[in-house]
Scaffold this active site. Structure first.
Site: not given
Ligand code: KIV
Length: 271
Positions: A120, A90, A189, A51, A122
């Protein structure tokens, strides 16, 4: 770069096998078919449709305003370009935090409409039940701990996480909770290298670091950052492997100059 079986598509199971065999996992972001193809041809193991697209390509101040439709649009494009690497997408802010049903519906849309191999999200222990619900219906999930950009306002900025004892223990227990819930990997991260190393050693699933030192099982970088295209962004952890912003400015300036002087197009480039 070499990975599992040479030309077969990378799966989430390969991530676990690579951790077991000590092979580093190479991840980069991409947001379109062109760069998806190029990074796939370069032999990365995984392409993350992050994202971060909302900031890096769309110029927004954070990832918070990214939408599900936007992520699906970019993920469909990336998927068309990628043949071998695992594509992970994401889930944007508020597409999975409101409730489990919502998370299943939204993650399900990503999987159905993009052809990606995983999503993915968070968060740590608070997200464990959501992760479990997704994994139970067959959606592989990559976790994301440490600096979680969707919580940038609560965290007080883009800063290293887990520096004090209490925060470090919380990160360790969040990683354990995500693993127990069934994630196939965890992005760490902006975490001190020693803490990322001890989390990596304690977990069966691989860790993928960004600003988390060399002891993670893999690394991820944002593609325009590593290419030196996004040259306004220069955090300590970033290594640039090209200077494409200079190349773009130089090439476009030369083109403009030649058009203005009547040098381009010449006979060679005319019909
Ligand atoms: O959104 C993204 O690019 C990420 C990476 C930095 C891990 O979550």
């Amino acid at each position: 770069m070499s990975s599992p079986a040479k030309d077969s598509p990378v799966t989430t199971r390969d991530f676990l096998a690579m951790k077991s065999s000590g092979k580093k996992i190479v991840v980069v972001t991409a947001y379109d078919a062109l760069f998806g193809r190029l990074v796939d041809e370069a032999g990365v193991d995984c392409v993350l449709v992050g994202d971060s697209v909302n900031q890096v390509l769309c110029g927004e101040p954070s990832t918070l305003s990214a939408t599900l439709d936007q992520m699906i649009y970019h993920a469909r494009a990336v998927r068309r370009g990628v043949g071998r690497a695992l594509v992970v997408v994401d889930l944007p802010f508020l597409s999975y935090q409101v409730g489990r049903e919502d998370a299943i519906r939204n993650a399900g849309r990503v999987m159905k409409e993009t052809g990606a191999g995983a999503v993915k999200l968070e968060g740590g222990a608070a997200m464990a039940e959501t992760v479990r619900a997704l994994v139970e219906i067959g959606i592989p999930v990559m976790g994301h701990l440490g600096l979680t950009p969707q919580s940038v306002h609560a965290l007080g900025g883009y800063r290293v996480q887990g520096r004090d004892e209490q925060a470090a223990r919380r990160l360790e227990s969040d990683a354990a909770a995500l693993e127990a819930a069934g994630v196939f990997s965890i992005v760490l991260e902006l975490v001190p290298a020693s803490l990322a190393g001890s989390i990596t050693a304690a977990r069966a699933v691989p860790t993928i670091g960004i600003g988390a030192g060399p002891r993670c099982d893999g690394q991820v970088l944002v593609l325009p950052d590593l290419l030196g295209l996004n040259d306004a962004f220069a955090p300590k952890f970033l290594k640039r492997y090209a200077s494409l912003a200079d190349d773009v400015r130089g090439a476009v300036a030369r083109y403009g100059d030649e058009v203005r002087r009547g040098v381009y197009p010449d006979a060679e480039h005319s019909f």
